[in-house]
Design a protein around this motif. Structure first.
Motif, PDB file in Angstrom:
ATOM      1  N   ASN A 167       0.744  -1.280   0.024  1.00 28.05           N
ATOM      2  CA  ASN A 167       0.068  -0.082  -0.202  1.00 28.05           C
ATOM      3  C   ASN A 167       0.886   1.199  -0.132  1.00 28.05           C
ATOM      4  O   ASN A 167       0.641   2.387  -0.803  1.00 28.05           O
ATOM      5  N   ILE A 168       2.060   1.089   0.877  1.00 29.44           N
ATOM      6  CA  ILE A 168       2.894   2.380   0.758  1.00 29.44           C
ATOM      7  C   ILE A 168       3.530   2.824  -0.495  1.00 29.44           C
ATOM      8  O   ILE A 168       3.704   3.702  -0.893  1.00 29.44           O
ATOM      9  N   VAL A 169       3.712   1.549  -1.460  1.00 28.33           N
ATOM     10  CA  VAL A 169       4.480   1.595  -2.449  1.00 28.33           C
ATOM     11  C   VAL A 169       3.452   2.264  -3.436  1.00 28.33           C
ATOM     12  O   VAL A 169       3.964   3.123  -4.344  1.00 28.33           O
ATOM     13  N   GLY A 170       2.328   1.950  -3.571  1.00 27.12           N
ATOM     14  CA  GLY A 170       1.190   2.506  -4.217  1.00 27.12           C
ATOM     15  C   GLY A 170       1.210   3.843  -4.157  1.00 27.12           C
ATOM     16  O   GLY A 170       1.044   4.731  -5.092  1.00 27.12           O
ATOM     17  N   VAL A 171       1.358   4.261  -2.703  1.00 29.13           N
ATOM     18  CA  VAL A 171       0.950   5.803  -2.347  1.00 29.13           C
ATOM     19  C   VAL A 171       2.181   6.658  -3.113  1.00 29.13           C
ATOM     20  O   VAL A 171       2.144   7.418  -3.610  1.00 29.13           O
ATOM     21  N   LEU A 172       3.450   6.075  -2.908  1.00 24.83           N
ATOM     22  CA  LEU A 172       4.725   6.624  -3.230  1.00 24.83           C
ATOM     23  C   LEU A 172       4.680   6.759  -4.673  1.00 24.83           C
ATOM     24  O   LEU A 172       5.257   7.712  -5.329  1.00 24.83           O
ATOM     25  N   LYS A 173       4.302   5.924  -5.485  1.00 21.49           N
ATOM     26  CA  LYS A 173       4.211   6.016  -6.922  1.00 21.49           C
ATOM     27  C   LYS A 173       3.360   6.955  -7.319  1.00 21.49           C
ATOM     28  O   LYS A 173       3.543   7.328  -8.558  1.00 21.49           O
ATOM     29  N   ASP A 174       2.323   7.431  -6.602  1.00 24.20           N
ATOM     30  CA  ASP A 174       1.641   8.409  -7.089  1.00 24.20           C
ATOM     31  C   ASP A 174       2.203   9.927  -6.873  1.00 24.20           C
ATOM     32  O   ASP A 174       1.606  10.900  -7.533  1.00 24.20           O
ATOM     33  N   TYR A 175       3.579   9.875  -6.253  1.00 20.75           N
ATOM     34  CA  TYR A 175       4.000  11.296  -6.267  1.00 20.75           C
ATOM     35  C   TYR A 175       5.655  11.084  -6.620  1.00 20.75           C
ATOM     36  O   TYR A 175       6.478  10.988  -5.537  1.00 20.75           O
ATOM     37  N   PRO A 176       5.694  10.792  -7.881  1.00 21.24           N
ATOM     38  CA  PRO A 176       7.148  10.341  -8.300  1.00 21.24           C
ATOM     39  C   PRO A 176       8.097  11.392  -8.343  1.00 21.24           C
ATOM     40  O   PRO A 176       9.448  10.929  -8.478  1.00 21.24           O
ATOM     41  N   ASN A 177       7.902  12.804  -8.045  1.00 16.69           N
ATOM     42  CA  ASN A 177       8.760  13.602  -7.931  1.00 16.69           C
ATOM     43  C   ASN A 177       8.987  14.069  -6.274  1.00 16.69           C
ATOM     44  O   ASN A 177      10.056  14.948  -6.063  1.00 16.69           O
ATOM     45  N   SER A 178       8.638  12.971  -5.623  1.00 15.96           N
ATOM     46  CA  SER A 178       8.940  13.302  -4.032  1.00 15.96           C
ATOM     47  C   SER A 178      10.011  12.478  -3.417  1.00 15.96           C
ATOM     48  O   SER A 178       9.953  11.345  -3.855  1.00 15.96           O
ATOM     49  N   HIS A 179      10.599  12.947  -2.341  1.00 13.32           N
ATOM     50  CA  HIS A 179      11.503  12.243  -1.611  1.00 13.32           C
ATOM     51  C   HIS A 179      11.374  11.948  -0.260  1.00 13.32           C
ATOM     52  O   HIS A 179      10.795  12.936   0.348  1.00 13.32           O
ATOM     53  N   PHE A 180      11.556  10.651   0.271  1.00  9.40           N
ATOM     54  CA  PHE A 180      10.936  10.391   1.689  1.00  9.40           C
ATOM     55  C   PHE A 180      12.186   9.947   2.493  1.00  9.40           C
ATOM     56  O   PHE A 180      13.189   9.296   1.772  1.00  9.40           O
ATOM     57  N   SER A 181      12.050   9.942   3.769  1.00 11.01           N
ATOM     58  CA  SER A 181      13.127   9.246   4.550  1.00 11.01           C
ATOM     59  C   SER A 181      12.319   8.393   5.566  1.00 11.01           C
ATOM     60  O   SER A 181      11.324   8.439   6.075  1.00 11.01           O
ATOM     61  N   ILE A 182      13.026   7.024   5.484  1.00  7.24           N
ATOM     62  CA  ILE A 182      12.585   6.090   6.296  1.00  7.24           C
ATOM     63  C   ILE A 182      12.950   6.011   7.769  1.00  7.24           C
ATOM     64  O   ILE A 182      14.309   5.613   7.702  1.00  7.24           O
ATOM     65  N   ASN A 183      12.406   6.319   8.687  1.00  5.31           N
ATOM     66  CA  ASN A 183      12.838   6.222  10.057  1.00  5.31           C
ATOM     67  C   ASN A 183      12.486   5.370  11.000  1.00  5.31           C
ATOM     68  O   ASN A 183      11.491   5.051  11.164  1.00  5.31           O
ATOM     69  N   GLY A 184      13.562   4.730  11.663  1.00  6.81           N
ATOM     70  CA  GLY A 184      13.206   3.622  12.428  1.00  6.81           C
ATOM     71  C   GLY A 184      13.319   4.173  13.938  1.00  6.81           C
ATOM     72  O   GLY A 184      14.200   4.831  14.199  1.00  6.81           O
TER      73      GLY A 184
END
Length: 699
Positions: free
Chosen positions: A614-631
């Protein structure tokens, strides 16, 4: 008394003249096969196709005991005692040395390597620590008493023949740098050998020791005498070579600095290169070689040591010497034999040679040469050369050369000479000029020889077009260098020469480089102005059709983004990318909170994969945006372990997203361990909330 004097002088002969035979001649670039004896590298890249030496003889004589006027000394009525200048010391030296180079030849295997085979016959007699004061007193009618202690006389006489094979090759030929090397292997045949050396010899000579006019001589110490067995058959007629052979080696290198190397290379338009062979190409040439490495084993030679403790009258000593059949018989009969053994070795006169040759013009040169003996003068049973430094100006051409060698020779002092080469003949002396002006010459030498030289030919240009015949495709008809020496033609007779005609076999205007104009794509635009002569187009587009490079349905002539697919609505440019809102981030983090890992590990549970998709699907909708995965983790366990676990879990999530289609350039990850809790770590519920993965918008 005269016979004893002669004996001592013979024992004292050698070791003083030029260490190099054929002095002056060997500096010549046209010395050919003879040059192998100085440096085996010389024969390759030489000025010869082949060179054949028939015979060459070099002879030297010198000493530091007596100086004479050479031209008076060769007269029959010359009185040595009355005319010679005597310089007696406790350590006098003298020389007789011959070097005969027999039939020899060299030839080129190819442009970079050469081979030589030579024969050579040599004779040395070397002596050291000869007491000149003792000789002078023996030779004088009114001599003084002489007491001589701690004598260590060392003499060696040796004659041998050589059969040598030399291979030389060019190692580096890189414009200004040129290096070649050579190696000579020699089979050695001894012809005769003898040596005498004394150990702690003392001589007490009293002019009137046993009464008026009755001298006495007392000697002590040990004298070793070695000689090869007789080489004459039992009848005394036929000479037989002794059982004495060995091997020897010479090695050498020659470096040349060639700043004007382009003058000696010719290249045609086809890329073929010819290297001029008949010219010297260097400004500076440096040579380094070691010669005469090896020895000869006289297997049948005899070496005997005598105790010479003896007191006698000089008259009785002379009688004993006169009555002996040979020197060996004299020693055996007069002194006490202490030790005898069979077989001994004689070392060759190993030497280091350094040579520097400077070219002022292509005819005038100056050469600096140093010969350094690598054999100690205290080496018993070994021959050696004298250390020398010489400077030789010379005029050099193919058919004629002239040399003026000048140098300082160990023991004999300054020597000056002259030599020349005229076609097949060479003759000279390293001391003739100094001998002409001096009444006190201590050394003299001479050499002469004849050979058959076959020189490298000069590059010919029969048609005089500047392209040598070796590179000229039309050697009998003049033509430009660009066409390999052939004249340009006009095959299609259109008035445009073939070198300028782009269509040499089809007539066309000069403006089109000899090619006819056409309309290959039949679009009404001639090829001379058609930017796409093989594809129909429009005049407005210079004969090229309008295209759609990004295949978005908008032709390039109206497409504002011709290389990026877009929409008609945006004139061929892509519609603006959607922006990530707070609501989108809440959605992403709502998913992220449900990502589960195996307890205490960074491995995802299978149940989390649906959430990640589901997260992959959301990220694909915003191809020009960059994200950080924080643990993040709770406080259970050590800080270090929690930090590592948070990093690994964030990395595992990012890896899953990349593997499922999200570009790695859009993602980053970071672990915060237990440093950013969002709930109370003292409760189970709080710790569960603190164990989380967050998706944060970077840009």
């Amino acid at each position: 008394m005269r016979k004893i004097t002669l004996l001592l002088l013979v024992m004292a002969s050698s070791l003083v003249m030029q260490g190099q035979s054929f002095n002056g001649f060997l500096t010549d670039n046209y010395s050919g096969v003879n040059s192998v004896i100085a440096n085996p590298a010389n024969i390759t890249d030489s000025r010869f196709k082949t060179d054949i030496n028939l015979v060459g003889v070099s002879a030297f004589i010198g000493n530091d005991y007596a100086g004479v006027n050479v031209f008076d000394a060769i007269k029959d009525d010359y009185d040595f005692d009355a005319s010679a200048n005597i310089y007696p010391t406790d350590n006098n030296n003298a020389l007789v040395n011959t070097d005969i180079m027999g039939p020899s030849f060299m030839f080129n295997i190819n442009r970079k390597s050469s081979l030589a085979v030579f024969t050579r016959s040599r004779a040395f007699v070397t002596a050291h620590n000869v007491n000149g004061n003792l000789i002078e007193n023996f030779d004088s009618d009114d001599g003084d008493d002489v007491n001589f202690d701690d004598g260590s006389l060392i003499t060696t006489g040796h004659g041998w023949g050589e059969l040598g094979v030399t291979y030389a090759r060019v190692i580096i030929d890189d414009r200004t740098m040129f290096l070649k090397a050579g190696l000579t292997a020699k089979y050695l045949q001894g012809a005769g050998s003898a040596h005498i050396n004394g150990d702690n010899i003392s001589v007490d000579y009293l002019v009137d020791g046993a009464g008026p006019d009755l001298g006495t001589i007392e000697t002590t110490g040990r004298l070793t005498y070695a000689v090869f067995d007789s080489t004459v058959d039992e009848d005394g007629y036929e000479y037989e070579l002794p059982n004495a052979t060995g091997v020897g080696f010479d090695i050498g290198f020659v470096y040349e600095w060639r700043p004007n190397y382009p003058d000696y290379q010719k290249t045609n338009s086809n890329g073929d290169t010819y290297y001029v062979k008949d010219k010297n190409k260097y400004k500076l040439k440096l040579g380094l070689s070691i010669t005469d490495i090896g020895s000869i084993n006289y297997k049948d030679g005899v070496e005997e040591t005598y105790i010479i403790d003896k007191f006698d009258t000089v008259e009785n000593l002379e009688d004993e010497f006169d009555n002996a059949d040979s020197f060996e018989d004299f020693l055996r009969n007069y002194y006490v034999l202490d030790e005898s053994k069979k077989g001994y070795k004689v070392n060759l006169p190993t030497a280091l040679h350094f040579n520097a040759d400077w070219s002022f013009t292509n005819r005038l040169y100056v050469n600096l040469n140093t010969d350094l003996s690598l054999v100690s003068k205290d080496n018993v049973g070994a021959t050696r050369i004298a250390n020398t430094v010489s400077l030789t100006p010379r005029f050099e051409s193919k058919l004629f050369s002239f040399y003026l060698p000048m140098g300082v020779v160990q023991y004999s002092g300054f020597q000056a000479g002259a030599g020349l080469r005229f076609g097949p003949l060479y003759v000279g002396s390293g001391s003739v000029l100094s001998a002409l002006v001096s009444d006190n010459t201590k050394a003299a030498d001479v050499y002469a020889g004849i050979k058959i030289p076959v020189y490298q030919g000069d590059a010919k240009d029969r048609d005089g077009d500047g392209v040598i015949d070796k590179l000229d495709a039309c050697p009998k008809v003049a033509g430009p260098e660009e066409n390999s020496g052939c004249p340009w033609g006009d095959a299609d007779a259109d008035g445009v020469l073939d070198n300028e005609d782009a269509c040499p076999n089809e007539a066309g205007p000069k403006e089109n480089k000899g090619c006819p104009w056409g309309d290959s794509d039949a679009d009404g635009v001639l090829d001379n102005v058609d930017a796409c002569p093989n594809m129909a187009g429009t005049l407005e587009n210079k004969g090229c059709p309008w295209g759609d490079a990004d295949n978005d349905g908008v032709l390039d002539n109206v497409d504002q983004c011709p290389k990026v697919a877009g929409t008609i609505e945006y004139d061929g440019c892509p519609s603006p990318a959607p922006k990530v809102t707070e609501a989108v981030l809440k959605t992403l983090n709502a998913y992220a909170k449900t990502i589960l890992f195996n307890n205490g590990k960074a491995t995802l549970k299978d149940s989390s994969k649906a959430v990640l998709d589901n997260i992959v699907g959301v990220l694909k909708d915003y191809p020009n945006s960059h994200f950080s995965i924080n643990g993040h983790t709770d406080s259970s366990g050590s800080d270090t372990l929690n930090q590592k676990l948070s990093e690994n879990r964030a990395s595992a999530v990012m890896t899953y997203l990349i593997e499922n289609g999200i570009s790695s350039s859009r993602l980053s990850h970071k672990g915060f361990g237990e440093s950013n809790p969002i709930d109370d770590n003292t409760t189970k519920e709080g710790r569960r909330n603190n164990r989380r993965v967050e998706v944060v918008l970077v840009r």
